[in-house]
Scaffold this motif. Structure first.
Motif: not given
Length: 121
Positions: A12-13, A15-18, A84-85, A119
């Motif tokens: 995930v980039q 700032g993204g979420s998982l 998040n974030s 990340v």
């Protein structure tokens, strides 16, 4: 006896979420506090979050508080970690653990095999 299987990891980039999931087997799941730990390459396993048997109490490492949320569904024998974030420093193998709400890995009796979270920038 409780067996734990994590899922939901991935790339995930920043700032993204998982959302990580932990499926537990065993009739006694709802009796146990549950936790999430993580381990980055070359680092020790560190506490991320934990939740009491009834879900009413949650605990977080300072590094993730306000960004991550742990919750559980005892009817489904599931524990989740909403992330998040995400930051680069969140990259690690994430482990689900059962048997405590402590921040010390040695207090947990049951462990999953881990799921990789990476990340990227």
């Amino acid at each position: 006896q409780v067996q734990l299987v994590e899922s939901g990891g991935g790339l995930v980039q920043a700032g993204g979420s998982l959302r990580l999931s932990c499926a537990a087997s065993g009739r006694m799941f709802s009796n146990y506090g549950m936790g999430w730990f993580r381990q980055a390459p070359g680092a020790e396993r560190e506490f991320v979050a934990s939740i009491s048997w009834n879900g009413r109490s949650t605990y977080y490492a300072d590094s993730v508080r306000g960004r991550f949320a742990i919750f559980r569904d005892n009817a489904k024998n599931m524990v989740y970690l909403q992330m998040n974030s995400l930051k680069l420093e969140d990259t690690a193998v994430y482990y689900c653990a059962g048997g405590s709400v402590a921040s010390v890995a040695g207090r947990y009796n049951y462990w999953g095999q881990g799921t990789q979270v990476t990340v990227s920038s």
